[in-house]
Each structure stands twice: as C-alpha cells, then as structure tokens.
Enzyme design. Structure first.
Site, mmCIF file in Angstrom:
data_model
loop_
_atom_site.group_PDB
_atom_site.id
_atom_site.type_symbol
_atom_site.label_atom_id
_atom_site.label_comp_id
_atom_site.label_asym_id
_atom_site.label_seq_id
_atom_site.Cartn_x
_atom_site.Cartn_y
_atom_site.Cartn_z
ATOM 1 C CG ASP A 1 186.501 13.970 -30.534
ATOM 2 O OD1 ASP A 1 186.791 15.192 -30.443
ATOM 3 O OD2 ASP A 1 186.842 13.633 -31.532
ATOM 4 C CG ASP B 1 183.989 5.603 -26.202
ATOM 5 O OD1 ASP B 1 183.093 6.195 -26.403
ATOM 6 O OD2 ASP B 1 184.693 4.644 -26.852
#
Ligand code: IMP
Ligand code: MG
Length: 182
Positions: free
Chosen positions: A106, A103
């Site tokens: 980061d 997804d």
C-alpha cells in the site's frame, strides 16, 4: 456471492478467484524461469499472504524452501520511537536468494522495513512478490519484480486479506462499495 457484508460494510467482487489463480500461475512460471538453479527461499509474510503463498508455492516447480515471518511493532525508547522487528524467521538466509511473499503493498513502508531487516542478514538477493499493489499510494521507491495485480486505492478484502480480522476466507477479492464508506 457477488456482494458480502462485514461489520455493516458492503463489499462487491472485484477480482474473481479464477482470474487470481490464472495470474498467480503466470507469476509462478516467471519465477520458475528466473530463479532456476538459485534454490530460493520464499519468505511468507503472515497473516495476509497465507492464501496467496499457498497457491504460489504449489505452482513452483524448482527446488525451494518456504519460511514464515511476522512483522511486529513495539514501542522502543523515546529516541527510537516506533520500531518494527521480524519475528519467527528460523532459517539462515545468508548468501541465499530470497523471495518475499506479501499480500498487498500500500504505502510500501512495511515492505521497505522488511527489506532493511532482511538485508542485515546478508542474502545474495531479495525479490518482492506481492499479490496486489496500490501504486497511487506508494510513498517509497520499491522494485517489485513479481506483482499479480495493480489496483486503485480502495479498501479490499478476501483471498487472505481482512477487514478487522474478517474476510480472509473469501475466495474472491472484494472492494468496499462506495456507498458503504462513511
Ligand atoms: P503498507 O506498509 O502501507 O504498504 O501496508 C501494507 C499492509 O497494510 C498490508 O500488508 C495489509 O495488511 C494492509 N492493507 C493495506 N491495504 C489494505 C486493504 O485494502 N485491505 C486489507 N489490508 C490492507
Ligand atoms: Mg501484509
């Protein structure tokens, strides 16, 4: 629905569903061209990638397999400290072309660990496909071949991504409102 509220925090739309779907189709087309004849295995990282993966693989037109994994952390011995393991991979990836479907990247630490763990199973190649990257937060070097969107460091939800379990069902991607951060 331009703004939504989760746990008293307000989020506003930042990437509408139509733009997401258009970009996901373009990335799928690129994969269709690049991996033709490779019979790839898409390894979907649960939970966050489930909606992105569903849209991505439905736009894949070359023969492929789909598998699911979870990264789970456990506390090992004092010497090994915090360890992560792959759970649920029920397919042999030796000599296969793998596409990890994530997804969001980061810090990149999760992806780095995933590459190491999958690498031990001797695949022919591993490519990364992620819906989102926060490039300003990356702490490790990663070759991300298929990235849909690069975004600022702000916290986002929707299209599979959650805030403490909520928001995965939202059709658009929403960014936390500045006046909502405490
Ligand atoms: P990394 O190891 O720092 O790259 O962490 C990546 C994971 O952190 C993702 O798979 C998400 O589960 C979570 N994450 C990072 N940023 C966000 C965000 O803005 N919204 C929701 N989850 C996020
Ligand atoms: Mg994830």
């Amino acid at each position: 629905m331009n703004t939504v509220e989760v746990y008293n925090k307000k989020f506003e739309i930042s990437i509408p569903e139509s733009a997401i779907l258009e970009r996901v189709r373009a990335i799928a087309d690129q994969i269709n061209k690049d991996l033709e004849g490779k019979n790839p295995i898409f390894i979907i990282v649960l939970n966050g990638a489930f909606i992105y993966a569903a849209d991505l693989v439905r736009n894949i037109t070359i023969p492929c397999e789909v598998a699911f994994v979870k990264m789970s952390s456990y506390t090992g011995t004092v010497s090994t400290g915090h360890v992560k393991e792959l759970v649920g991979l029920n397919i042999d990836i030796e000599n296969r072309t793998v596409v990890i479907v994530e997804d969001i990247v980061d810090s990149g630490l999760t992806m780095k660990e995933m590459l190491e763990l999958l690498g031990k199973k001797h695949p022919a190649a591993i490519h990364i496909s992620t819906l989102l990257v926060k490039p300003n937060n990356l702490k490790v070097e990663l070759d991300i071949k298929y990235n849909c969107f690069s975004i600022p460091n702000d916290f986002i939800i929707g299209y599979g991504l959650d805030y403490d379990g909520y928001g995965r069902n939202l059709r658009n991607i929403y960014t936390i409102k500045v006046d909502s951060i405490n």
